[in-house]
Design a protein around this motif. Sequence first.
Motif, PDB file in Angstrom:
ATOM      1  N   LEU A 278       0.837  -1.082  -0.073  1.00 16.03           N
ATOM      2  CA  LEU A 278       0.136  -0.004  -0.035  1.00 16.03           C
ATOM      3  C   LEU A 278       0.845   1.053  -0.041  1.00 16.03           C
ATOM      4  O   LEU A 278       1.993   1.262   0.508  1.00 16.03           O
ATOM      5  CB  LEU A 278      -1.098   0.065   1.364  1.00 16.03           C
ATOM      6  N   GLN A 279       0.387   2.307  -0.569  1.00 17.25           N
ATOM      7  CA  GLN A 279       1.020   3.617  -0.491  1.00 17.25           C
ATOM      8  C   GLN A 279       1.084   3.971   1.131  1.00 17.25           C
ATOM      9  O   GLN A 279       0.402   3.556   1.964  1.00 17.25           O
ATOM     10  CB  GLN A 279       0.238   4.556  -1.165  1.00 17.25           C
ATOM     11  N   PRO A 280       2.293   4.626   1.483  1.00 18.59           N
ATOM     12  CA  PRO A 280       2.665   4.756   2.749  1.00 18.59           C
ATOM     13  C   PRO A 280       1.574   5.819   3.507  1.00 18.59           C
ATOM     14  O   PRO A 280       1.431   5.540   4.765  1.00 18.59           O
ATOM     15  CB  PRO A 280       3.877   5.716   2.619  1.00 18.59           C
ATOM     16  N   TRP A 281       0.914   6.508   2.772  1.00 17.24           N
ATOM     17  CA  TRP A 281      -0.036   7.431   3.367  1.00 17.24           C
ATOM     18  C   TRP A 281      -1.397   6.502   3.586  1.00 17.24           C
ATOM     19  O   TRP A 281      -1.969   6.806   4.421  1.00 17.24           O
ATOM     20  CB  TRP A 281      -0.614   8.530   2.382  1.00 17.24           C
ATOM     21  N   PHE A 282      -1.665   5.602   2.977  1.00 13.56           N
ATOM     22  CA  PHE A 282      -2.536   4.723   3.240  1.00 13.56           C
ATOM     23  C   PHE A 282      -2.249   3.861   4.540  1.00 13.56           C
ATOM     24  O   PHE A 282      -3.175   3.659   5.334  1.00 13.56           O
ATOM     25  CB  PHE A 282      -3.114   3.674   2.165  1.00 13.56           C
ATOM     26  N   VAL A 283      -1.209   3.478   4.470  1.00 12.61           N
ATOM     27  CA  VAL A 283      -0.550   2.571   5.709  1.00 12.61           C
ATOM     28  C   VAL A 283      -0.800   3.198   7.107  1.00 12.61           C
ATOM     29  O   VAL A 283      -1.115   2.897   8.151  1.00 12.61           O
ATOM     30  CB  VAL A 283       0.712   2.133   5.496  1.00 12.61           C
ATOM     31  N   ARG A 284      -0.278   4.747   6.984  1.00 21.63           N
ATOM     32  CA  ARG A 284      -0.551   5.682   8.171  1.00 21.63           C
ATOM     33  C   ARG A 284      -1.917   5.809   8.557  1.00 21.63           C
ATOM     34  O   ARG A 284      -2.246   5.764   9.675  1.00 21.63           O
ATOM     35  CB  ARG A 284       0.027   6.961   7.695  1.00 21.63           C
ATOM     36  N   GLU A 285      -2.823   6.134   7.370  1.00 19.82           N
ATOM     37  CA  GLU A 285      -4.296   6.136   7.722  1.00 19.82           C
ATOM     38  C   GLU A 285      -4.869   4.969   8.313  1.00 19.82           C
ATOM     39  O   GLU A 285      -5.617   5.022   9.314  1.00 19.82           O
ATOM     40  CB  GLU A 285      -4.996   6.535   6.625  1.00 19.82           C
ATOM     41  N   ASN A 286      -4.456   3.941   7.764  1.00 22.07           N
ATOM     42  CA  ASN A 286      -4.937   2.524   8.512  1.00 22.07           C
ATOM     43  C   ASN A 286      -4.748   2.447   9.844  1.00 22.07           C
ATOM     44  O   ASN A 286      -5.268   1.779  10.746  1.00 22.07           O
ATOM     45  CB  ASN A 286      -4.520   1.207   7.552  1.00 22.07           C
ATOM     46  N   LYS A 287      -3.494   2.827  10.115  1.00 16.58           N
ATOM     47  CA  LYS A 287      -3.000   2.420  11.614  1.00 16.58           C
ATOM     48  C   LYS A 287      -3.841   3.458  12.385  1.00 16.58           C
ATOM     49  O   LYS A 287      -4.074   2.906  13.562  1.00 16.58           O
ATOM     50  CB  LYS A 287      -1.459   2.939  11.608  1.00 16.58           C
ATOM     51  N   ARG A 292      -7.944   4.166  16.528  1.00 16.21           N
ATOM     52  CA  ARG A 292      -9.279   4.568  17.200  1.00 16.21           C
ATOM     53  C   ARG A 292     -10.350   3.727  17.285  1.00 16.21           C
ATOM     54  O   ARG A 292     -10.846   3.760  18.259  1.00 16.21           O
ATOM     55  CB  ARG A 292      -9.342   5.608  16.125  1.00 16.21           C
ATOM     56  N   TYR A 293     -10.358   2.698  16.340  1.00  6.40           N
ATOM     57  CA  TYR A 293     -11.833   2.014  16.206  1.00  6.40           C
ATOM     58  C   TYR A 293     -11.724   0.647  16.470  1.00  6.40           C
ATOM     59  O   TYR A 293     -12.564  -0.196  16.456  1.00  6.40           O
ATOM     60  CB  TYR A 293     -12.488   2.372  14.621  1.00  6.40           C
ATOM     61  N   GLY A 294     -10.384   0.176  16.734  1.00 11.60           N
ATOM     62  CA  GLY A 294     -10.201  -1.222  16.801  1.00 11.60           C
ATOM     63  C   GLY A 294     -11.102  -2.231  15.500  1.00 11.60           C
ATOM     64  O   GLY A 294     -10.790  -1.877  14.420  1.00 11.60           O
ATOM     65  N   LEU A 295     -11.687  -3.055  16.172  1.00 13.74           N
ATOM     66  CA  LEU A 295     -12.370  -4.169  15.291  1.00 13.74           C
ATOM     67  C   LEU A 295     -13.578  -3.447  14.416  1.00 13.74           C
ATOM     68  O   LEU A 295     -14.006  -4.080  13.453  1.00 13.74           O
ATOM     69  CB  LEU A 295     -12.681  -5.325  15.949  1.00 13.74           C
ATOM     70  N   ASP A 296     -13.802  -2.109  14.792  1.00 16.20           N
ATOM     71  CA  ASP A 296     -14.967  -1.648  13.902  1.00 16.20           C
ATOM     72  C   ASP A 296     -14.351  -0.643  12.934  1.00 16.20           C
ATOM     73  O   ASP A 296     -15.156   0.260  12.171  1.00 16.20           O
ATOM     74  CB  ASP A 296     -15.751  -0.805  15.110  1.00 16.20           C
ATOM     75  N   ALA A 297     -13.239  -0.787  12.572  1.00 14.23           N
ATOM     76  CA  ALA A 297     -12.381   0.282  11.704  1.00 14.23           C
ATOM     77  C   ALA A 297     -12.824  -0.363  10.315  1.00 14.23           C
ATOM     78  O   ALA A 297     -13.019  -1.374  10.056  1.00 14.23           O
ATOM     79  CB  ALA A 297     -10.567   0.283  11.880  1.00 14.23           C
ATOM     80  N   ARG A 298     -12.656   0.882   9.348  1.00 14.28           N
ATOM     81  CA  ARG A 298     -12.940   0.402   7.976  1.00 14.28           C
ATOM     82  C   ARG A 298     -11.585   0.783   7.486  1.00 14.28           C
ATOM     83  O   ARG A 298     -10.992   2.001   7.367  1.00 14.28           O
ATOM     84  CB  ARG A 298     -13.960   1.347   7.338  1.00 14.28           C
ATOM     85  N   VAL A 299     -10.692  -0.332   6.689  1.00 14.81           N
ATOM     86  CA  VAL A 299      -9.600  -0.018   6.573  1.00 14.81           C
ATOM     87  C   VAL A 299      -9.354  -0.237   5.083  1.00 14.81           C
ATOM     88  O   VAL A 299     -10.318  -0.436   4.172  1.00 14.81           O
ATOM     89  CB  VAL A 299      -8.618  -1.149   6.922  1.00 14.81           C
ATOM     90  N   ILE A 300      -8.236   0.522   4.305  1.00 16.52           N
ATOM     91  CA  ILE A 300      -7.920   0.723   2.916  1.00 16.52           C
ATOM     92  C   ILE A 300      -7.285  -0.672   2.593  1.00 16.52           C
ATOM     93  O   ILE A 300      -5.939  -0.997   3.283  1.00 16.52           O
ATOM     94  CB  ILE A 300      -7.106   1.830   2.654  1.00 16.52           C
ATOM     95  N   VAL A 301      -7.713  -1.477   1.664  1.00 17.29           N
ATOM     96  CA  VAL A 301      -7.076  -2.655   1.450  1.00 17.29           C
ATOM     97  C   VAL A 301      -6.470  -2.822   0.219  1.00 17.29           C
ATOM     98  O   VAL A 301      -5.706  -4.013   0.221  1.00 17.29           O
ATOM     99  CB  VAL A 301      -8.274  -3.748   1.737  1.00 17.29           C
ATOM    100  N   ASP A 302      -6.385  -2.064  -0.517  1.00 14.57           N
ATOM    101  CA  ASP A 302      -5.584  -2.291  -1.650  1.00 14.57           C
ATOM    102  C   ASP A 302      -5.095  -0.996  -2.228  1.00 14.57           C
ATOM    103  O   ASP A 302      -5.588   0.265  -1.966  1.00 14.57           O
ATOM    104  CB  ASP A 302      -6.077  -3.047  -2.879  1.00 14.57           C
ATOM    105  N   ALA A 303      -4.074  -0.764  -3.369  1.00 15.01           N
ATOM    106  CA  ALA A 303      -3.571   0.336  -3.905  1.00 15.01           C
ATOM    107  C   ALA A 303      -4.620   1.171  -4.673  1.00 15.01           C
ATOM    108  O   ALA A 303      -4.180   2.448  -4.694  1.00 15.01           O
ATOM    109  CB  ALA A 303      -2.302   0.062  -4.690  1.00 15.01           C
ATOM    110  N   ASP A 304      -5.716   0.782  -4.743  1.00 15.88           N
ATOM    111  CA  ASP A 304      -6.609   1.645  -5.582  1.00 15.88           C
ATOM    112  C   ASP A 304      -7.548   2.457  -4.616  1.00 15.88           C
ATOM    113  O   ASP A 304      -8.567   3.226  -4.972  1.00 15.88           O
ATOM    114  CB  ASP A 304      -7.369   0.791  -6.470  1.00 15.88           C
ATOM    115  N   GLY A 305      -7.311   1.941  -3.184  1.00 11.11           N
ATOM    116  CA  GLY A 305      -7.913   2.665  -2.345  1.00 11.11           C
ATOM    117  C   GLY A 305      -9.282   1.891  -1.861  1.00 11.11           C
ATOM    118  O   GLY A 305     -10.081   2.478  -1.043  1.00 11.11           O
ATOM    119  N   ARG A 306      -9.594   0.726  -2.287  1.00  9.30           N
ATOM    120  CA  ARG A 306     -10.766  -0.016  -1.858  1.00  9.30           C
ATOM    121  C   ARG A 306     -10.947  -0.054  -0.413  1.00  9.30           C
ATOM    122  O   ARG A 306      -9.827  -0.439   0.358  1.00  9.30           O
ATOM    123  CB  ARG A 306     -10.623  -1.340  -2.696  1.00  9.30           C
ATOM    124  N   GLN A 307     -11.755   0.123   0.293  1.00  2.49           N
ATOM    125  CA  GLN A 307     -12.177  -0.083   1.620  1.00  2.49           C
ATOM    126  C   GLN A 307     -12.922  -1.072   2.163  1.00  2.49           C
ATOM    127  O   GLN A 307     -13.947  -1.224   1.478  1.00  2.49           O
ATOM    128  CB  GLN A 307     -12.487   1.354   2.496  1.00  2.49           C
TER     129      GLN A 307
END
Length: 384
Positions: A278-287, A292-307
Motif C-alpha cells: 500500500l502507499q505509505p499514506w494509506f498505511v499511516r491512515e490505516n494505523k 481509534r476504532y479497533g475491530l470496528d475500523a474500516r481499512v484501505i485494503v489495496d493500492a486503488d483505495g478500496r475500503q
Amino acid sequence: MTVPFATSSRSTVGIEWELMLADGATGDLVPRAPEVIAALEETTAPERFTVTGELLTNTVEVTSGVGDTVETAVDDIADAIAALRTVTDPAGIELLCAGSHPFAQWFDQQVSDKTRYHTLIERTQWWGRNMMIWGIHVHIGVDDVDKVMPIVNALSAYLPHLQALSASSPFWAGDRTGYASNRALVFQQLPTAGLPWPLADWRAYESYLDDMVRTGVMADATEVRWDVRPAPRWGTVEVRACDGMSSLPELAAVAALTQALVEDFSRRLDAGEDLPVLQPWFVRENKWRAARYGLDARVIVDADGRQEPVRDHLAETIARLGTTAQELRCEPEFAGLETILSQGASYERQIAVAEASGGDLRAVVDHLIREFRAGPARRELLGG
C-alpha cells in the motif's frame, strides 16, 4: 554499513510478552521486577524460556525459545508464567497484561537501572517517561535475506488487522481515551518507533542504518523500533505493532496469524510474485483507524483505495490462509482468531466491565487479572 542477517529456519516462531506486576490488594503497579527476576535467575537458567526486565521496574518480559510451531513457542511462554507464579503468588503480586494499565500514573513509576534505559529517558524526556505501555513481539524466521524487506513492506498492509485484534488500551492514567489502542499512538512518539520506512531491499535498509548511526540517532539495529522490523541478529521479521494480549490463547492466535502471513508471503516470493504493498499514506491512515476504532475500523485494503470493514477483511484473510495454517501445524491457535472476532477484543471487554461497574477502573484491573490467570498455565485451552 554491512548488516549480516543471521541464518534462521523458515517460519520458525519466537514470542516476547511484556507483563505488568500489580499489587494484589490495590491493583496498582508495583516496582518489583528486579526482585522477581533475581529470585528466578538460578532456577530458570537451563530453561528454553527467559524472564527479563524492561524499561520500567513494574514490568517483566517472558520470551520463548525458537519454536518449529506456534504451539512450541506458546508452551515455552506457559512454562515461564508458571515459573513466575512461584515467586509472584507468595509475594501477593498479580500478573496481567494489556496495552496500558487502566489507572496507573507515569510519575509513580521507576525506570530500570540500565544505561540504555537512562539514555532513552534523557533523550526523550516526558514522552519517554510516559511509556507505560505493554506489547507483544512475534518473530518469524525468514530463510533468505532478499525476502526480508519485501515481507516487511507487505506486512505493513496487515498491521491494522493485527493491531485491531490485539487492541487493549482504551484507558490511560484513569481516563477513557476514545481509542481502542492508545498505546499505538503513544509508542510512535519515540524517535525510531512507528511505521517502517518503505525500503526496497536489504541494501536500502543497510543505508538507512548507516545514516542513523552516523548521525548519532541510534547505536545499532536494536534501536529500530518500527511496528514491523527486521531482526538481523535472529534472522527474523519481528512484528511489534500489537498491544499486550490479555490472555495466552489470544496471544497464540495473533502469533499464528503472523506466522501464516509471513509464510504466505515467502511462498509468493518463491513463485516469482511481487508482493502487494500500500502507499505509505494509506498505511499511516490505516494505523490511525485501527488505533481509534479497533475491530470496528474500516481499512484501505489495496493500492486503488478500496475500503472494507477490518472484521470482513480479517475473515477473508483467515479463510485464505486456512490451508497455510494447517500446513504450519497451528490450526488450533489460528482458530482462536474467530473467537476474538465473535467475542470481542480486550478493549471491548474492558469497556464493558467499566460500564457495568459505573466506571470503576479497579474493576477493569480485576477483570484483566482474572483473564490472565485463567489461561497461561492451561494448555488445554489451546487444544494441546
